[in-house]
Design a protein around this motif. Structure first.
Motif, PDB file in Angstrom:
ATOM      1  N   LEU A 279     100.325  65.606 -17.183  1.00  0.00           N
ATOM      2  CA  LEU A 279      98.957  65.190 -17.560  1.00  0.00           C
ATOM      3  C   LEU A 279      98.012  65.641 -16.419  1.00  0.00           C
ATOM      4  N   SER A 283      94.898  67.555 -17.435  1.00  0.00           N
ATOM      5  CA  SER A 283      93.362  66.944 -16.955  1.00  0.00           C
ATOM      6  C   SER A 283      92.595  67.715 -16.181  1.00  0.00           C
ATOM      7  N   ASN A 330      90.565  52.234 -20.051  1.00  0.00           N
ATOM      8  CA  ASN A 330      91.878  53.119 -20.541  1.00  0.00           C
ATOM      9  C   ASN A 330      92.777  53.090 -19.345  1.00  0.00           C
ATOM     10  N   SER A 352      95.486  55.575 -23.653  1.00  0.00           N
ATOM     11  CA  SER A 352      95.423  56.737 -24.732  1.00  0.00           C
ATOM     12  C   SER A 352      95.279  58.004 -23.920  1.00  0.00           C
ATOM     13  N   ILE A 353      96.212  59.032 -24.182  1.00  0.00           N
ATOM     14  CA  ILE A 353      96.186  60.222 -23.652  1.00  0.00           C
ATOM     15  C   ILE A 353      94.802  60.962 -24.236  1.00  0.00           C
ATOM     16  N   SER A 354      94.594  60.982 -25.105  1.00  0.00           N
ATOM     17  CA  SER A 354      93.480  61.528 -25.971  1.00  0.00           C
ATOM     18  C   SER A 354      91.969  61.085 -25.054  1.00  0.00           C
ATOM     19  N   ILE A 355      91.861  59.797 -24.904  1.00  0.00           N
ATOM     20  CA  ILE A 355      90.755  59.118 -23.980  1.00  0.00           C
ATOM     21  C   ILE A 355      90.718  59.674 -22.921  1.00  0.00           C
ATOM     22  N   LEU A 357      91.937  62.466 -21.480  1.00  0.00           N
ATOM     23  CA  LEU A 357      91.759  63.843 -21.291  1.00  0.00           C
ATOM     24  C   LEU A 357      90.216  64.156 -22.085  1.00  0.00           C
ATOM     25  N   LEU A 358      89.459  63.218 -22.722  1.00  0.00           N
ATOM     26  CA  LEU A 358      88.134  63.379 -23.053  1.00  0.00           C
ATOM     27  C   LEU A 358      87.291  62.807 -21.856  1.00  0.00           C
TER      28      LEU A 358
END
Length: 448
Positions: A279, A283, A330, A352-355, A357-358
């Protein structure tokens, strides 16, 4: 002539693309690499190395124009590329002394490289092509955040530890990439003959010996450097620069955070499991996408509009503050400071991976908001003194980036985010004050 200038700009952009594919990827992963070294004799810190680079870079900017004036932009960039390649090569067989020594060298090289780049880009542009050429160069440069980080994702995804073999393979590849970028500078071509060369062609023989020409060029460069330094000291006393310095300082703090700290935090988060190391690469890519989107929208669409300039900076502050709050919820608090282990603390939310990367995207987007508008306001207010004004900007930004890298390995994530929130709010407020002062000055001039 026009085709040759386009050729030079493309080659310049490709050279920077290759060099910064290596360096940006290196900066994004080096603290993770250093923490995972199976070497008891190595005591270096990736944060300290980046701090040294930015600290040396800030002071070297004062001398770089003189060097470029003496030896020319092409060979300055070639020499600087060698220093960048040397820094990348250290990670193949790391040792503490070479790690910090090359950090000093690359700080010097960075100042020379960027000064020479600006000089060469202007040489190959005119009033009608400068925006196009800058856009071409910027687009190629921003792609450097994509390719190396993409490789990191595919190579590290699913790994909990980075082996010596994997590290050597990565950095040999990055070294080759950096060397290719360095060699590409030799393919640059002169567009206009120098004054000495024109005189030589007219007279049929050299008017000055090569030694005398270099001596005259050096003397002229020293005088120009002294004049610029006096201008810098005068500008530092003005209200506009004093107010903007808060915003410049904030840009340095968040630069260090998104370019070296946040990726390390993601890689150290226990809850991401085997995906954590991969990640880091994703990122970095998403930060680059945020930079490209922000630079394209706010740098091109909103330029030369005072109202929109304050709106963009306010948007950048909001975007960053949302990112900081989500990161606070997070990412574990001890993520920047853990050494050989993964995080032990638990965040407020289940990571959370989504958060994550957001937040990477928001960091890149917010950074582009601040930087594009700082360049815009400095270019407008100091149109006749742009070089000293931008030198002050890079100096303050680099100093605070260096300070942030030095404390990043000791302060918990909450405190780092709080420092950025305080300075970010102050910097935005000061930016608004400068805009109001400038608008008031314009209104007075129109009345009289």
């Amino acid at each position: 002539m026009a085709d040759l200038r386009i050729y030079n700009v493309v080659i310049l952009g490709l050279g920077f693309l290759f060099i910064f594919t290596a360096f940006t990827t290196c900066g994004n992963i080096e603290q993770t690499i250093v923490k995972g070294l199976d070497n008891d004799t190595f005591t270096g810190s990736g944060y300290h190395s980046l701090g040294i680079i930015y600290g040396i870079f800030s002071f070297s900017n004062l001398l770089a124009p003189t060097v470029v004036a003496i030896i020319g932009p092409q060979f300055t960039m070639f020499f600087s590329g060698i220093l960048y390649s040397g820094y990348v090569a250290v990670f193949i067989t790391p040792s503490t002394w070479s790690f910090y020594f090359t950090s000093v060298l690359i700080g010097i090289g960075a100042a020379m490289l960027w000064t020479a780049q600006g000089h060469f880009l202007v040489e190959n542009s005119d009033a009608s092509t400068i925006n196009r050429n800058t856009g071409m160069f910027w687009a190629l440069l921003q792609c450097s955040m994509l390719f190396g980080n993409l490789y990191i994702y595919f190579d590290w995804n699913g790994r909990t530890e980075i082996s010596d073999r994997s590290r050597k393979t990565i950095f040999i590849g990055l070294l080759v990439t950096s060397v290719l970028g360095t060699l590409s500078f030799l393919a640059l071509r002169k567009t206009l003959p120098t004054e000495e060369e024109m005189l030589n062609e007219e007279e049929g023989q050299p008017l000055l010996s090569s030694r005398m020409m270099y001596k005259q060029r050096a003397n002229s460069a020293v005088q120009d450097a002294k004049s610029e330094f006096r201008t810098i000291r005068q500008l530092l006393k003005t209200k506009t620069i004093l107010l903007l310095s808060c915003c410049m300082a904030y840009s340095g703090l968040e630069l260090s955070f998104y370019s070296g700290v946040y990726g390390t935090c993601i890689g150290a988060t226990t809850e991401f499991g085997a995906a954590a190391k991969g990640l880091i690469g994703i990122s970095g890519i998403v930060v680059g996408i945020g930079e490209i989107v922000g630079g394209g929208v706010f740098g091109l669409v909103c330029k030369n509009n005072r109202f929109r300039r304050t709106s963009v900076v306010f948007l950048g502050m909001v975007v960053h503050f949302v990112a900081f709050y989500l990161i606070y919820l997070n990412i574990p608090d001890d993520a920047p400071v853990v050494l050989k282990t993964s995080t032990l603390n638990k965040p407020y939310l289940t990571p959370s991976i989504s958060i994550a990367l957001l937040c990477s995207f928001l960091l890149g987007l917010g950074d582009s908001c601040f930087n594009t508008q700082l360049y815009s306001i400095l270019g407008r207010v100091y149109a006749e003194q742009s070089a000293p004004a931008f030198a002050i900007f890079k100096f303050i930004q680099s100093i605070f980036a260096a300070v942030a890298f030095f404390y990043s390995g000791y302060l918990l994530l909450t405190w780092q985010l709080l420092i950025m929130v305080i300075l970010g709010f102050t910097g935005t407020l000061c930016f608004f004050m400068v805009e109001r002062i400038q608008n008031f000055s314009v209104d007075l001039q129109q009345e009289y």
